[in-house]
Design an enzyme around this catalytic site. Structure first.
Site, PDB file in Angstrom:
ATOM      1  N   CYS A  25      34.492  76.797  43.442  1.00  0.00           N
ATOM      2  CA  CYS A  25      35.328  77.570  44.002  1.00  0.00           C
ATOM      3  C   CYS A  25      36.669  76.970  43.941  1.00  0.00           C
ATOM      4  CB  CYS A  25      35.178  77.991  45.236  1.00  0.00           C
ATOM      5  SG  CYS A  25      36.232  79.478  45.977  1.00  0.00           S
ATOM      6  N   ARG A  78      30.263  82.116  34.298  1.00  0.00           N
ATOM      7  CA  ARG A  78      31.449  82.463  35.185  1.00  0.00           C
ATOM      8  C   ARG A  78      32.064  81.497  36.055  1.00  0.00           C
ATOM      9  NH1 ARG A  78      32.892  82.947  40.334  1.00  0.00           N
ATOM     10  NH2 ARG A  78      30.595  83.906  40.567  1.00  0.00           N
TER      11      ARG A  78
END
Length: 315
Positions: A250, A16
């Site tokens: 991120c 992910r």
């Protein structure tokens, strides 16, 4: 705390974390190949996709196809990330996933606006709403989470008192809904943590809630992740998120050099060397790391995947 724990649990987030962060398109079948390989290493929880707007995160546009394509192993929980009710509804349709609810707040409102386009007040209110969805769907809620718990590229240092207050809010929300949380994750989303900061924040939480189980989600943008993990272990933390080969980062951190979570095989190697059990096959994990590098088509930051373990030299 001087005594290290005897066992540490790892949640693998590389698929992910990594595939949402990569700039180029990655074929669905290659994502599936990595997930299936990770399923053979002894990992018992792998976060494989996120259900988010593909306009914002193009790398997750094939989330459903990835879920449908894997070869599930009975001893592995395959989990997903979602940020709102719409994402949760998509996850709810996927019977292969193990769904676990989270009460999630952020220590930086500026980051929260970039990440979810919400104010802190909106985020708190939203937790009540999604908890009702979890309860109606029979989805267990076992975790709280504080994003940007150690600092923020947009707001700067985060006071320890703010993190303590946010964990208090999370526990209050859980209590209001009759939920007992298993643990609370502190996420170093933008890699501001140092070992001293880890000990200060974890120590402050333990001082307030002595029996609170804490997990750490550590990014390695500034090269501190493995040192921060060791500091967490010294404080008795036994739950960690990690990313094979150091995949990911991120996309909303506002930093071109944003890196993924602490590298899984580096973390397992360290644990092996200091006598902490993980239940994970390091050699199999190293092969997965090399596969991950091949899948993304560029070097990844993991160290042990390059240097290997020490057992062959000892033998």
């Amino acid at each position: 705390m001087s005594d290290l724990p005897s066992f540490m649990h790892i949640t693998e987030e590389g698929p992910r974390e990594g595939f949402q962060f990569e700039k180029g398109a990655i074929p669905t079948e290659r994502k599936i190949a990595l997930i299936d390989a990770l399923s053979q290493t002894g990992l018992d929880q792998i976060q494989i996709v996120s259900f988010v707007n593909p306009k914002n995160v193009p790398g997750m546009a094939d989330a459903e196809d990835v879920v449908h394509g894997i070869t599930p192993q009975p001893e592995v929980a395959y989990t997903a990330l979602w940020l709102n009710g719409k994402g949760f509804e998509r996850a709810l349709r996927e019977q292969r996933l193990t769904l676990k609810g989270t009460i999630q707040l952020a220590a930086s409102e500026k980051f929260l606006m970039r990440n979810q386009n919400r104010t802190a007040a909106q985020q708190l209110a939203g937790q009540h709403a999604i908890l009702e969805m979890y309860k109606a769907s029979g989805v267990p809620v076992e975790r709280g989470s504080v994003m940007a718990a150690f600092g923020c590229n947009f707001e700067g240092d985060v006071p320890v008192s703010r993190v303590v207050a946010l964990v208090g809010q999370i526990l209050d929300v859980a209590k209001e809904h009759g939920v007992t949380l298993t643990y609370v994750t502190l996420a170093d989303t933008m890699a501001w943590a140092t070992p001293l900061a880890i000990k200060r924040v974890v120590g402050a939480l333990r001082e307030r809630w002595s029996d609170l189980d804490i997990a750490l989600h550590l990014h390695d943008t500034r090269g501190m992740a493995i040192a921060n993990a060791y500091a967490g272990l010294e404080m008795g933390v036994t739950r960690f998120d990690s990313s094979v080969a150091g995949l990911g980062g991120c996309p909303f951190a506002g930093h071109q050099g944003a890196a993924g979570n602490v590298c899984t095989e580096d973390l397992v190697f360290m644990c092996n060397e200091i006598g902490i059990k993980t239940g994970i096959d390091l050699d199999a994990l190293i092969e997965c790391a090399r596969l991950a590098e091949d899948v993304v088509g560029h070097p990844l930051p993991g160290s042990v995947m390059k240097g290997g373990g020490l057992q062959k030299y000892r033998a």
